[in-house]
Design a protein around this motif. Structure first.
Motif: not given
Length: 191
Positions: A12-13, A21-27, A43-52
């Protein structure tokens, strides 16, 4: 319990990032609005997924916002993966309904995606499931359940196709103009 089932946060992301481009909380907000709040993702799952995704080469840094929030953008591999997911009808066993609904919702919200083509591909996939021959015993009951789910999916897809065809401009949209204020600061700014 959420009626939306699971949603592939990764896929989905990537699909949402096809818009730019977008930032984590926006996504996080975009994912929630584009799936009609069927599933709340932490939201932590969003950032963790972005890091991966960054480590795996599907997403890369795109600089920062004016207030120093890190921006993410797709790489070529990430764009290919997003396109493959958007046009696939494959799902993990037991996730077929949720994947169908979430994928159509996200595809219909993206300006550069032909949502009617996504619906058409799913209609072909579910038509094949309706044609399965019932067996005996538990296999027959399972086949009847699959047939009922396929019939429901096809009925929803007919309605979705009609809604998309009748008013296509009411579905696809760019990033929300409302800017969430929260987000992860770059590591240098946090120190």
């Amino acid at each position: 319990m959420s009626v939306g089932g699971t949603v592939s946060v990764r896929s989905s992301l990537l699909a949402i990032l096809t818009m730019g481009p977008a930032y984590g909380f926006q996504l996080h907000g975009e994912l929630q609005s584009r799936t009609a709040s069927r599933r709340n993702v932490n939201v932590g799952q969003i950032y963790g997924t972005l890091d991966r995704l960054v480590r795996q080469g599907a997403v890369e840094s795109a600089g920062t916002t004016e207030d120093a929030l890190p921006l993410y953008r797709l790489t070529g591999d990430g764009r290919d993966e997003a396109q493959a997911w958007l046009h696939s009808t494959e799902s993990a066993p037991g996730e077929e309904w949720s994947d169908l609904v979430n994928r159509v919702l996200i595809a219909s919200s993206l300006p550069a995606v032909d949502a009617l083509a996504v619906v058409a591909a799913y209609r072909e996939r579910w038509r094949a499931a309706v044609g399965d021959e019932p067996r005996s015993g538990q296999e027959r009951l399972a086949a009847l359940a699959d047939h009922s789910l396929a019939s429901a999916a096809l009925a929803w897809l007919v309605e979705a196709e009609a809604a998309l065809a009748a008013d296509p401009d009411s579905f696809a949209r760019d990033f929300s103009a409302e800017r969430p204020r929260r987000g992860r600061r770059p590591a240098a700014a946090a120190a």
